[in-house]
Write a protein that holds these residues in place. Structure first.
Motif, PDB file in Angstrom:
ATOM      1  N   PHE A   1       0.812  -1.221   0.000  1.00  0.00           N
ATOM      2  CA  PHE A   1       0.000   0.000   0.000  1.00  0.00           C
ATOM      3  C   PHE A   1       0.848   1.275   0.000  1.00  0.00           C
ATOM      4  O   PHE A   1       0.300   2.366  -0.146  1.00  0.00           O
ATOM      5  CB  PHE A   1      -0.914   0.015   1.226  1.00  0.00           C
ATOM      6  CG  PHE A   1      -1.935  -1.085   1.246  1.00  0.00           C
ATOM      7  CD1 PHE A   1      -3.217  -0.865   0.775  1.00  0.00           C
ATOM      8  CD2 PHE A   1      -1.620  -2.356   1.702  1.00  0.00           C
ATOM      9  CE1 PHE A   1      -4.160  -1.876   0.781  1.00  0.00           C
ATOM     10  CE2 PHE A   1      -2.551  -3.372   1.714  1.00  0.00           C
ATOM     11  CZ  PHE A   1      -3.829  -3.131   1.246  1.00  0.00           C
ATOM     12  N   VAL A   2       2.164   1.131   0.185  1.00  0.00           N
ATOM     13  CA  VAL A   2       3.040   2.297   0.257  1.00  0.00           C
ATOM     14  C   VAL A   2       3.106   2.960  -1.117  1.00  0.00           C
ATOM     15  O   VAL A   2       3.318   2.302  -2.137  1.00  0.00           O
ATOM     16  CB  VAL A   2       4.452   1.890   0.733  1.00  0.00           C
ATOM     17  CG1 VAL A   2       5.403   3.084   0.647  1.00  0.00           C
ATOM     18  CG2 VAL A   2       4.387   1.373   2.152  1.00  0.00           C
ATOM     19  N   GLY A   3       2.957   4.286  -1.153  1.00  0.00           N
ATOM     20  CA  GLY A   3       3.065   5.034  -2.393  1.00  0.00           C
ATOM     21  C   GLY A   3       1.838   4.981  -3.277  1.00  0.00           C
ATOM     22  O   GLY A   3       1.871   5.514  -4.387  1.00  0.00           O
ATOM     23  N   LYS A   4       0.772   4.340  -2.813  1.00  0.00           N
ATOM     24  CA  LYS A   4      -0.440   4.252  -3.617  1.00  0.00           C
ATOM     25  C   LYS A   4      -1.484   5.211  -3.067  1.00  0.00           C
ATOM     26  O   LYS A   4      -1.698   5.275  -1.857  1.00  0.00           O
ATOM     27  CB  LYS A   4      -0.990   2.823  -3.614  1.00  0.00           C
ATOM     28  CG  LYS A   4      -0.010   1.806  -4.207  1.00  0.00           C
ATOM     29  CD  LYS A   4      -0.732   0.710  -4.935  1.00  0.00           C
ATOM     30  CE  LYS A   4       0.272  -0.191  -5.640  1.00  0.00           C
ATOM     31  NZ  LYS A   4      -0.321  -1.074  -6.606  1.00  0.00           N
ATOM     32  N   VAL A   5      -2.093   5.934  -3.972  1.00  0.00           N
ATOM     33  CA  VAL A   5      -3.116   6.891  -3.568  1.00  0.00           C
ATOM     34  C   VAL A   5      -4.411   6.140  -3.315  1.00  0.00           C
ATOM     35  O   VAL A   5      -4.599   5.003  -3.753  1.00  0.00           O
ATOM     36  CB  VAL A   5      -3.316   7.965  -4.652  1.00  0.00           C
ATOM     37  CG1 VAL A   5      -2.041   8.748  -4.856  1.00  0.00           C
ATOM     38  CG2 VAL A   5      -3.754   7.313  -5.965  1.00  0.00           C
TER      39      VAL A   5
END
Length: 1009
Positions: free
Chosen positions: A325-329
């Motif tokens: 989920f890191v870096g995902k809007v």
């Protein structure tokens, strides 16, 4: 092949392998005999009796039997004593650490879980509370892990699904599974759950199991030792024939499957059918397509469970899931692929982890989880999302409550729709079908260990292609990426978690214009003199520099590695011209004759070496003439972030000098040597140079062609992946359509049933209303607050009720009862004590009723109020009065009969109605004679008028004093008597008869004395 397998580093050896000197399933000192685990619950005692009664009495079976039954934890078990009656074997109730011997039976003690370890039975305190224990699953799993192919399990009568997960483990290790025929059970829950897995080898009544069991064990474990040499060539040829039959019927190729695995599965199927020769088994396969399907199922046994290998899933949850989920809007997609999902437990486990992480972040993402397998039956079970109650051993109570819904009878668990919608299940062969793409995580556990090395070398790069940069790969504990360490970096070696490395030369090609600075965009082409808005006058320095650039700087173009023009400087018409056809701003297509070949080579070299490339003295054709041109191509940096941006190239054109430095140097060398270059030598040198240039151009063209082919191949694979994904989604939609159609049919059926029930209910309601009205019993239903819920018409004669009184307290209604005002208190007393009350009450009109107050009980024995009934008893009261009067007359008749005095009853006309024995003794006439006479016959003539006057006085209800009179006896004699007369009056007060008591003078004197 795409299925979940066991997590052991080595393949389990077949019995023949064990005899050949290879490692066996059990330790050498523990003996090599099969262990039969038998699980039962309700109705198990009768099944045990039938099973052991069917065992041979003249020989030993060579097996050990371990009985696991659901027992009451707080009562001593008598099962061992009961089983001893049916078998000649020794029967033991298990003690902790007891070693298992052949030809013996072992029975689990109450309130214990039992496991099999190194040939001994280990007892443990139950971890689950009463009612949630699954001792059969627990034992079967430990038996499979310890004994492998020598494990045999039997599921007998019982409720629930205990044993279902355990038999999966036994079958996965190459063991054999039996289940009781449901028609022969007292409770068929456990056998039906076992049979529904499709993994049961034999479905038989208990009495027929021993013969089949002994035949299987004799065939599977009673063969002579097999030589320790590799598989003979004949066996290899036979296996290839089996592969052909499998591929022809199922469409799947097992030829690159590990041969040990295939051999073991084939031998097990031969043991099931008691076929000795491989050739005979091939003929059996040809004649029985169902056996081909059964072998296919055996090769695809899915040993899986929720959160299997808890430590590995814990590492996945901590180290990988948050990274996805890191870096995902918010709203972005998280894509996961589970090849070989079997019946879906692992896929749903990953979906739960993803859902929990998304909720912890308090953001919304599009979760897409593709779960694939080539076993259609397994996919259908995964799509259904229905699992036995025994999954409670693997899933925490919190997750069970959150993600599952349990049936009303406490049976199977069903995955909730919110979690089910995350997954797309599809039938898919990971070897031959295109993979999914742009994935964040691939979970492929315990699949590679069953494939040959060549297949593994194909799958690991395939997974690398399918993953996004930085994506994660989750393998089984016995698997690794092997020689592909350049493609994956380990995140956790113990948990087998890997991260995808960068593509290197295989990275996806960036699109034109990506990461290009704004001032270098294509829109700025050919506008070197454009002023900025609002600019009125250029500074002198800038004006001077611009003029110098226009007059003395070479013309050029800024391009990307593909040759697309981003910016033009100066007048480039001498070197570039628009190409015929569709407008294109590519410098390679716009280059004039004599420039294109060298320009292509120079661009390729500059991109590869990141160094300037020069071509001097090129002959470029311009307007029918040739011009000498110096070409320079050099890489440039677009800005501070150049490292992350594509290479940009500056192409400059300049008119060549009359004599290039190389030519001058050659001339000087020639003069110093005193040599004269002939025209032929010059021509040869020029041809060699031209040939070298053509070779470089050809090599560059070939490399570009290979790069283009790779890009086309990658695009084709990506399109295939997208097509496969769309096919999977379409298949899922088709399945959803079928499910909706099935649900619609079920709803239609339920609706018809409900309509029938409504009709029945309406009829029953009408019958009840007519019954209550026909009985004439007044009834009032009240709730706990004494509010009227319903009443019958007959009660309105007692209480003044109308339809609008429903819902009002009964105490607010005026009643017609006289001398009774305790109705509310009595109802409350009944609700508190639950003891009925009966009271006789009278209305103001004089009618009598029996009042009964009873609790109102539902079918579940819940008190929901009280029932008040009024039963009219006016006629009963009148009958009781008549009965009392009759009783009084009966008592009086007894007194009259036993009296010594003469008692006579006469009507107003003098007819004698009653003549007692005293009168017979006194006057001599019998009762029959007297009843036919008139009183005048007893009165002398001279006293008849006096007697008539006395009758008239009594008819007027006047009271007379006792008097002396005379009576004529039967013999004609005259009897002096004392007479007491009394009038009899009816209910209306009228005299209807006279009673006289008469005694002689002597009796009177005795009484007076």
């Amino acid at each position: 092949m795409t299925r979940k397998r066991t997590e052991r580093n080595a393949e389990p050896m077949s019995p023949n392998d064990a005899r050949s000197g290879e490692p066996a399933a059990a330790e050498p000192g523990l003996g090599h005999f099969p262990i039969v685990g038998i699980g039962a619950s309700a109705g198990g005692l009768a099944a045990f009796e039938a099973f052991f009664t069917g065992m041979p009495t003249d020989s030993d079976s060579g097996m050990a039997f371990v009985l696991v039954q659901h027992l009451a934890p707080d009562h001593k078990s008598m099962l061992a004593d009961l089983v001893k009656r049916y078998t000649r074997m020794q029967v033991f109730e298990v003690e902790d650490g007891m070693a298992v011997e052949p030809n013996c039976a072992y029975i689990i003690p109450p309130n214990r879980d039992m496991a099999f370890l190194d040939g001994t039975l280990q007892l443990l305190e139950p971890a689950a509370p009463r009612g949630l224990r699954l001792p059969i699953d627990f034992f079967f799993r430990s038996l499979a892990q310890d004994q492998h192919e020598r494990a045999i399990c039997i599921v007998l009568s019982g409720t629930g699904s205990d044993g279902t997960l355990g038999l999966r483990a036994v079958k996965g290790e190459g063991g054999m599974v039996m289940a009781q025929n449901p028609e022969s059970t007292e409770h068929d829950g456990m056998p039906r759950s076992a049979i529904a897995t499709g993994l049961v080898d034999f479905v038989l009544p208990p009495a027929e199991m021993p013969a089949q069991l002994i035949a299987y064990v004799t065939h599977a474990f009673g063969k002579p030792p097999r030589p320790a040499s590799p598989t003979p060539p004949k066996n290899e040829v036979a296996l290839k024939k089996i592969f052909v039959l499998l591929r022809a019927q199922t469409g799947h190729d097992f030829s690159q499957y590990k041969q040990n695995t295939v051999n073991r599965r084939v031998e097990r199927r031969m043991a099931v059918h008691q076929i000795a020769q491989l050739g005979d088994y091939i003929r059996y396969l040809q004649q029985n397509p169902a056996e081909v399907e059964a072998l296919f199922r055996d090769l695809l046994i899915g040993v899986t469970s929720f959160f299997r290998d808890g430590e590995a899933f814990a590492a996945l949850q901590e180290q990988v899931i948050p990274r996805l989920f890191v870096g995902k809007v918010s709203g972005a997609s998280i894509r996961v692929w589970v090849p070989g999902c079997s019946t879906g437990e692992e896929a749903y486990s990953l979906a739960m982890l993803l859902q929990e992480q998304m909720e912890a972040l308090k953001q919304s993402f599009k979760l897409q989880l593709f779960a694939t397998d080539l076993d259609r039956q397994a996919i259908e079970r995964a799509r259904a999302g229905v699992y036995p109650a025994s999954i409670a051993a693997d899933v925490s109570p919190e997750r069970l409550t959150r993600f599952f819904s349990q049936g009303p009878d406490g049976g199977a668990y069903r995955v909730q729709k919110a979690l089910r919608d995350i997954l797309v299940f599809s039938e898919h062969d990971v070897i031959k079908d295109p993979p999914f793409s742009k994935l964040d995580l691939i979970s492929c556990r315990n699949l590679l260990i069953y494939m040959g090395g060549d297949l593994q070398k194909k799958l690991i790069p395939l997974f690398h292609y399918a993953l996004n940069p930085g994506g994660a790969l989750f393998l089984g504990t016995s698997e690794t990426v092997g020689e592909f360490a350049d493609l994956f970096a380990p995140l956790d070696r113990k948990a087998k978690l890997y991260q995808r490395k960068g593509d290197g030369s295989g990275a996806r090609r960036l699109t034109v214009g990506m990461h290009v600075p704004r001032e270098l965009e294509v829109g700025a082409v050919s506008r070197p003199h454009e002023r900025f808005p609002g600019e009125s006058k250029l500074p002198l320095r800038e004006l001077t520099e611009r003029v110098l650039l226009q007059q003395y700087a070479p013309v050029g173009a800024l391009v990307n590695p593909s040759g697309d023009i981003l910016y033009l400087h100066g007048r480039t018409g001498l070197y570039l011209e628009p190409a015929p056809g569709e407008a294109c701003m590519n410098i390679l297509k716009m280059a004039r004759d004599g420039l294109r070949r060298d320009l292509t080579t120079a661009l390729h070299k500059a991109v590869a070496s990141q160094q300037p490339v020069r071509h001097l003295g090129l002959r470029v054709k311009t307007n029918g003439d040739f011009t000498r041109v110096d070409l320079v191509v050099q890489p440039v940096e677009a800005g501070s972030a150049a490292a992350a941006e594509p290479t940009l190239l500056l192409v400059t054109f300049a008119e060549a000098a009359e004599q290039t430095p190389e030519i001058s140097a050659a001339a000087e060398a020639t003069q110093d040597a005193g040599q004269v270059t002939t025209d032929s030598d010059a021509r040869i040198a020029a041809l060699k140079k031209e040939l070298h240039a053509k070779e470089e151009f050809l090599q560059t063209t070939n490399e570009e062609l290979e790069t283009t082919n790779e890009e086309l191949k990658s695009s084709n694979e990506e399109m295939q992946s997208i097509n496969e994904e769309l096919q999977s989604t379409n298949e899922e939609l088709e399945t959803s359509k079928e499910e909706l159609q099935s649900v619609n049919e079920e709803l239609a059926t339920v609706n018809a049933e409900l309509q029938a029930k409504v009709v029945d209910l309406s009829r029953a309601n009408n019958d009840m209303n007519n019954l209550l009205a026909g009985t004439g019993i007044g009834t009032v239903f009240v709730d706990h607050q004494l509010r009227i819920q319903r009443f019958t018409p007959a009660v309105t004669q007692v209480i003044n009720l109308i339809l609008t009184d429903v819902g009002r307290p009964v105490g607010h209604i005026v009643s017609n009862l006289a001398d009774y005002d305790r109705l509310v208190e009595d109802v409350r007393t009944v609700l508190e004590t639950l003891v009925p009350i009966e009271v006789e009450v009278r209305t103001n009109s004089g009618a009598w009723y029996l009042l009964r107050i009873r609790p109102y009980r539902t079918q579940e024995n819940v008190i929901e109020g009280a029932v008040i009934t009024f039963t009219e008893m006016t006629e009963l009261k009148a009958a009781q009065a008549v009965l009392r009067e009759s009783e009084a007359l009966r008592c009086m008749a007894a007194v009259v009969r036993d009296a010594h005095d003469a008692v006579l009853v006469q009507d107003l006309q003098g007819r004698i109605l009653v003549w007692n024995p005293g009168a017979q003794r006194m006057y001599g006439w019998s009762e029959a004679e007297a009843l036919a006479m008139n009183i005048r016959d007893l009165v002398p003539e001279d006293q008849r008028e006096q007697s008539l006057a006395m009758v008239k006085q009594l008819a007027r209800a006047e009271v007379l004093e006792p008097c002396r009179t005379q009576r004529i006896a039967k013999e004609g004699r005259t009897v002096d008597a004392w007479l007491t007369a009394t009038a009899l009056v009816n209910a209306t007060g009228e005299v209807y008869a006279l009673v006289t008591t008469e005694r002689t003078k002597r009796q009177q004197d005795v009484n007076d004395a």
